[in-house]
Motif scaffolding. Structure first.
Motif, PDB file in Angstrom:
ATOM      1  N   ASP A  85      29.760 -32.167 -52.938  1.00  0.00           N
ATOM      2  CA  ASP A  85      30.827 -32.917 -53.628  1.00  0.00           C
ATOM      3  C   ASP A  85      31.742 -33.595 -52.610  1.00  0.00           C
ATOM      4  OD1 ASP A  85      29.901 -32.206 -56.085  1.00  0.00           O
ATOM      5  OD2 ASP A  85      31.375 -30.618 -56.430  1.00  0.00           O
ATOM      6  N   LEU A  86      32.034 -32.877 -51.523  1.00  0.00           N
ATOM      7  CA  LEU A  86      32.919 -33.456 -50.495  1.00  0.00           C
ATOM      8  C   LEU A  86      32.226 -34.624 -49.790  1.00  0.00           C
ATOM      9  CD1 LEU A  86      34.430 -30.142 -49.132  1.00  0.00           C
ATOM     10  CD2 LEU A  86      35.773 -32.045 -50.048  1.00  0.00           C
ATOM     11  N   ARG A  87      30.941 -34.437 -49.482  1.00  0.00           N
ATOM     12  CA  ARG A  87      30.206 -35.512 -48.785  1.00  0.00           C
ATOM     13  C   ARG A  87      30.145 -36.773 -49.638  1.00  0.00           C
ATOM     14  NH1 ARG A  87      25.437 -31.940 -45.827  1.00  0.00           N
ATOM     15  NH2 ARG A  87      26.759 -31.233 -44.126  1.00  0.00           N
ATOM     16  N   GLN A  88      30.012 -36.581 -50.945  1.00  0.00           N
ATOM     17  CA  GLN A  88      29.975 -37.762 -51.832  1.00  0.00           C
ATOM     18  C   GLN A  88      31.298 -38.517 -51.807  1.00  0.00           C
ATOM     19  OE1 GLN A  88      28.784 -36.382 -55.671  1.00  0.00           O
ATOM     20  NE2 GLN A  88      26.689 -35.986 -54.993  1.00  0.00           N
ATOM     21  N   ARG A  89      32.336 -37.858 -51.300  1.00  0.00           N
ATOM     22  CA  ARG A  89      33.659 -38.503 -51.241  1.00  0.00           C
ATOM     23  C   ARG A  89      34.043 -38.826 -49.790  1.00  0.00           C
ATOM     24  NH1 ARG A  89      33.089 -35.494 -55.582  1.00  0.00           N
ATOM     25  NH2 ARG A  89      34.190 -36.095 -57.480  1.00  0.00           N
ATOM     26  N   GLY A  90      33.045 -38.921 -48.936  1.00  0.00           N
ATOM     27  CA  GLY A  90      33.276 -39.316 -47.541  1.00  0.00           C
ATOM     28  C   GLY A  90      33.861 -38.210 -46.684  1.00  0.00           C
ATOM     29  N   SER A  91      33.763 -36.963 -47.146  1.00  0.00           N
ATOM     30  CA  SER A  91      34.379 -35.862 -46.411  1.00  0.00           C
ATOM     31  C   SER A  91      33.315 -34.849 -45.970  1.00  0.00           C
ATOM     32  CB  SER A  91      35.459 -35.228 -47.290  1.00  0.00           C
ATOM     33  OG  SER A  91      36.205 -34.304 -46.564  1.00  0.00           O
ATOM     34  N   GLU A  92      33.734 -33.676 -45.569  1.00  0.00           N
ATOM     35  CA  GLU A  92      32.846 -32.636 -45.043  1.00  0.00           C
ATOM     36  C   GLU A  92      33.422 -31.281 -45.428  1.00  0.00           C
ATOM     37  OE1 GLU A  92      30.398 -31.259 -43.783  1.00  0.00           O
ATOM     38  OE2 GLU A  92      29.216 -33.015 -43.370  1.00  0.00           O
ATOM     39  N   LEU A  93      32.636 -30.234 -45.219  1.00  0.00           N
ATOM     40  CA  LEU A  93      33.176 -28.881 -45.336  1.00  0.00           C
ATOM     41  C   LEU A  93      32.884 -28.179 -44.012  1.00  0.00           C
ATOM     42  CD1 LEU A  93      34.530 -26.688 -47.052  1.00  0.00           C
ATOM     43  CD2 LEU A  93      32.265 -26.008 -47.861  1.00  0.00           C
ATOM     44  N   ILE A  94      33.948 -27.872 -43.298  1.00  0.00           N
ATOM     45  CA  ILE A  94      33.798 -27.190 -42.007  1.00  0.00           C
ATOM     46  C   ILE A  94      33.688 -25.688 -42.276  1.00  0.00           C
ATOM     47  CG2 ILE A  94      34.907 -26.719 -39.760  1.00  0.00           C
ATOM     48  CD1 ILE A  94      33.920 -29.655 -40.249  1.00  0.00           C
ATOM     49  N   LEU A  95      32.607 -25.092 -41.803  1.00  0.00           N
ATOM     50  CA  LEU A  95      32.381 -23.659 -42.027  1.00  0.00           C
ATOM     51  C   LEU A  95      32.587 -22.905 -40.724  1.00  0.00           C
ATOM     52  CD1 LEU A  95      29.038 -23.949 -44.042  1.00  0.00           C
ATOM     53  CD2 LEU A  95      31.319 -23.544 -44.991  1.00  0.00           C
ATOM     54  N   ARG A  96      33.248 -21.780 -40.822  1.00  0.00           N
ATOM     55  CA  ARG A  96      33.394 -20.918 -39.646  1.00  0.00           C
ATOM     56  C   ARG A  96      33.221 -19.466 -40.092  1.00  0.00           C
ATOM     57  NH1 ARG A  96      36.517 -23.403 -35.234  1.00  0.00           N
ATOM     58  NH2 ARG A  96      35.680 -25.523 -35.230  1.00  0.00           N
ATOM     59  N   SER A  97      32.740 -18.658 -39.186  1.00  0.00           N
ATOM     60  CA  SER A  97      32.583 -17.232 -39.444  1.00  0.00           C
ATOM     61  C   SER A  97      33.361 -16.527 -38.344  1.00  0.00           C
ATOM     62  CB  SER A  97      31.089 -16.946 -39.331  1.00  0.00           C
ATOM     63  OG  SER A  97      30.820 -15.669 -39.683  1.00  0.00           O
ATOM     64  N   CYS A  98      34.222 -15.590 -38.674  1.00  0.00           N
ATOM     65  CA  CYS A  98      35.035 -14.981 -37.616  1.00  0.00           C
ATOM     66  C   CYS A  98      35.576 -13.626 -38.065  1.00  0.00           C
ATOM     67  CB  CYS A  98      36.215 -15.897 -37.277  1.00  0.00           C
ATOM     68  SG  CYS A  98      37.409 -15.954 -38.599  1.00  0.00           S
ATOM     69  N   ALA A  99      36.305 -12.958 -37.161  1.00  0.00           N
ATOM     70  CA  ALA A  99      36.913 -11.667 -37.497  1.00  0.00           C
ATOM     71  C   ALA A  99      38.402 -11.833 -37.732  1.00  0.00           C
ATOM     72  CB  ALA A  99      36.670 -10.679 -36.361  1.00  0.00           C
ATOM     73  N   ASP A 100      38.960 -13.001 -37.396  1.00  0.00           N
ATOM     74  CA  ASP A 100      40.407 -13.187 -37.506  1.00  0.00           C
ATOM     75  C   ASP A 100      40.697 -14.602 -38.015  1.00  0.00           C
ATOM     76  OD1 ASP A 100      43.090 -13.581 -37.170  1.00  0.00           O
ATOM     77  OD2 ASP A 100      43.192 -12.692 -35.161  1.00  0.00           O
ATOM     78  N   THR A 101      40.905 -14.697 -39.327  1.00  0.00           N
ATOM     79  CA  THR A 101      41.078 -16.014 -39.949  1.00  0.00           C
ATOM     80  C   THR A 101      42.287 -16.755 -39.393  1.00  0.00           C
ATOM     81  OG1 THR A 101      40.035 -15.233 -41.951  1.00  0.00           O
ATOM     82  CG2 THR A 101      41.402 -17.167 -42.182  1.00  0.00           C
ATOM     83  N   GLY A 102      43.393 -16.028 -39.168  1.00  0.00           N
ATOM     84  CA  GLY A 102      44.610 -16.687 -38.667  1.00  0.00           C
ATOM     85  C   GLY A 102      44.321 -17.373 -37.336  1.00  0.00           C
ATOM     86  N   ALA A 103      43.667 -16.633 -36.421  1.00  0.00           N
ATOM     87  CA  ALA A 103      43.365 -17.200 -35.099  1.00  0.00           C
ATOM     88  C   ALA A 103      42.429 -18.393 -35.241  1.00  0.00           C
ATOM     89  CB  ALA A 103      42.737 -16.119 -34.219  1.00  0.00           C
ATOM     90  N   GLU A 104      41.481 -18.299 -36.179  1.00  0.00           N
ATOM     91  CA  GLU A 104      40.514 -19.389 -36.358  1.00  0.00           C
ATOM     92  C   GLU A 104      41.201 -20.640 -36.916  1.00  0.00           C
ATOM     93  OE1 GLU A 104      37.551 -18.704 -35.196  1.00  0.00           O
ATOM     94  OE2 GLU A 104      36.680 -20.673 -35.666  1.00  0.00           O
TER      95      GLU A 104
END
Ligand SMILES: Cc1cc2nc3c(=O)[nH]c(=O)nc-3n(C[C@H](O)[C@H](O)[C@H](O)COP(=O)(O)OP(=O)(O)OC[C@H]3O[C@@H](n4cnc5c(N)ncnc54)[C@H](O)[C@@H]3O)c2cc1C
Length: 481
Positions: A63-82
């Motif tokens: 849905d985001l790509r159809q609107r010229g955007s992206e979804l950045i995915l990250r996997s981590c142990a500390d969301t705040g730091a990420e």
């Protein structure tokens, strides 16, 4: 400067207040999803929910790509730091999100907000998941409600929630996208292919949520008050996983129902049974917010001293749909096969676990957590505490469902049982809910050998009922003395 839009359980573009806020100026928006199961402990998404999440992230990214955007995915142990990391890589100065209400998420989000603000980043959070914030509805004395009817009466006495926000047609993109993990790197799909039944039962995503809702409004809403108790019919909306993951919002449902009622001249839609069920979801969140210990502790404290039994073999038989009570087993197999179970049958299997088997409700809640695609801490906690008689506005413990008469009443022809228990498919409706009472030659003709092809009951319901009531009186005596 860009805004980071932190997606969580709001995996949609329409009626997304954080997204609408991010789009107020001309600045680029960077949508991110951060997978940090360690922070969700002990309630990190189970197997079935993780399957749902994988496919939902893919649908959202599309849905985001159809609107010229992206979804950045990250996997981590500390969301705040990420988040801080992505903000500094992209020079973002604002981070926005829609609120969550689970105790661990509240604590984590408050910590992240104050840390990011300390770093001079602008943070805003919004209500994208509920009709009313849990703290907006209070009793006359200012406390939380513990009874549903006055809670919902107060919700309905307020003005309609604001109309849903439309999905944007485009999202301004940054000049360069930050690095993203692949969806596969989040490891959400099961390693062994146990999810094929779930795959054929469900299509996650916002488009499907809206299509299902429209189908329900057109074809099932009228019959809902009676059909909602019939597991053999397709009489409910199946909105629960979509609501949990925010692929449709309760405000969208409210306004879709209102528009449908106006178009079809349906009076009394605000008091309708269907909207009342959406009200139970609100109530569940209200309770979880005000009583954050309840996913593990009974709301009625004395129940912590109930004489629960530790019976691994009985628990396993329940989990695998091998209790010998067809309605219970059909429900547990529907759950395993499709990641969902009909509400009436959830109540029956829960009553059987906590009352007939006297196994702690927390064991049942944990199994549901791992196997439901709609596993939701608020609704699951409410459902289990309600069934165990230890929660708010709960069914009294002494009201013990008889699995045979429940089956005969709500699955009279036995179609639901036959669908999920093929071993019993040739048995007539007269015996399908109590095969042990069937004449031997009839069982033989239906190809059933009890204890071999299908189990004999693992407990006698009458005796189990007496045992549970005795344990309840012992608890009362203890509490009174
Ligand atoms: C032991 C037990 C555990 C449960 N665990 C969950 C869970 O983890 N997640 C979950 O979403 N629901 C849970 N429920 C509630 C209910 O069974 C499901 O919401 C419902 O079966 C979902 O099907 P549906 O979307 O077709 O419901 P519909 O009948 O179409 O109802 C519409 C919506 O109203 C809400 N709703 C309906 N009944 C309830 C209820 N009793 N409590 C809270 N919300 C409700 C749901 O969001 C549902 O999607 C549980 C119930 C019990 C008895």
């Amino acid at each position: 400067m860009p805004t980071l839009l932190w997606f969580r359980q709001d995996l949609r573009l329409a009626d997304n207040p954080a997204l609408a806020f991010a789009l107020k100026g001309p600045d680029p928006v960077i949508p991110v999803y951060i997978h940090a199961p360690g922070e969700e402990s002990p309630w990190a998404a189970g197997g079935a929910s993780s399957w749902w999440l994988h496919h939902s992230l893919r649908a959202l990214r599309e849905d985001l790509r159809q609107r010229g955007s992206e979804l950045i995915l990250r996997s981590c142990a500390d969301t705040g730091a990420e988040l801080l990391n992505i903000a500094s890589q992209t020079q973002a100065d604002r981070i926005v999100w829609n609120r969550r209400y689970e105790p661990a998420a509240i604590t984590r989000d408050a910590r992240i907000k104050s840390m990011l603000r300390g770093e001079k980043l602008h943070c805003e959070s919004f209500n994208g998941a509920l009709l009313r914030e849990p703290w907006e509805i209070n009793t006359k004395s200012g406390g939380p409600y513990q009874v549903f009817t006055p809670f919902w009466r107060q919700c309905l006495s307020l003005a309609d929630p604001a109309p849903p926000l439309p999905a944007p047609t485009s999202l301004p993109a940054p000049q360069r996208w930050p690095r993203s993990s692949s969806l596969e790197e989040l490891n959400l799909l099961p390693r062994i292919a146990w999810a094929t039944g779930i795959e054929s039962a469900w299509t996650p995503g916002s488009h499907q949520a809206h299509a299902l809702l429209q189908h329900f409004l057109r074809h099932a809403l009228g019959g809902y008050p009676a059909a909602r108790d019939r597991p053999d019919l397709d009489g409910t909306s199946r909105m629960s996983p979509y609501l949990h993951f925010g692929q449709i919002s309760p405000r969208e449902i409210w306004h879709a129902l209102r528009a449908h009622a106006a178009d079809n001249r349906i009076a009394g839609w605000r008091e309708s049974r269907f909207l009342t069920e959406i009200g139970w979801r609100e109530f569940a969140h209200h309770l979880l917010y005000h009583f954050p210990e309840t996913p593990l502790q009974p709301l009625r404290a004395p129940f912590a001293r109930f004489a629960w039994r530790n019976d691994a073999a009985a628990l396993r038989a329940w989990q695998r749909g091998q209790t010998g009570y067809p309605i219970v087993d059909a429900g547990m197999r529907q759950l395993w096969k499709t990641g969902w179970m009909h509400n009436r049958v959830r109540m029956i299997v829960a009553s059987f676990l906590v009352k007939d088997l006297m196994i702690p409700w927390q064991e049942g809640a944990r199994w549901f957590w791992d196997t439901l695609v709609d596993a939701d801490l608020a609704s699951n906690t409410l459902g289990w505490q309600w069934s165990a008689g230890c929660g708010a506005d709960a069914a009294p413990f002494f009201r013990i469902f008889n699995p045979v008469s429940q089956g005969q009443k709500f699955d009279a022809a036995g179609d639901y049982v036959r669908k999920f228990i093929p071993e019993l498919s040739a048995l007539s409706s007269d015996w399908i809910h109590a095969p042990w009472n069937a004449p031997p030659q009839l069982l033989q003709g239906a190809g059933i050998e009890l204890g071999v092809s299908y189990p004999l009951p693992i407990v006698d319901h009458g005796a189990a009922r007496k045992r549970a009531l005795a344990a309840l009186s012992a608890l009362k005596n203890q509490t009174d003395s």
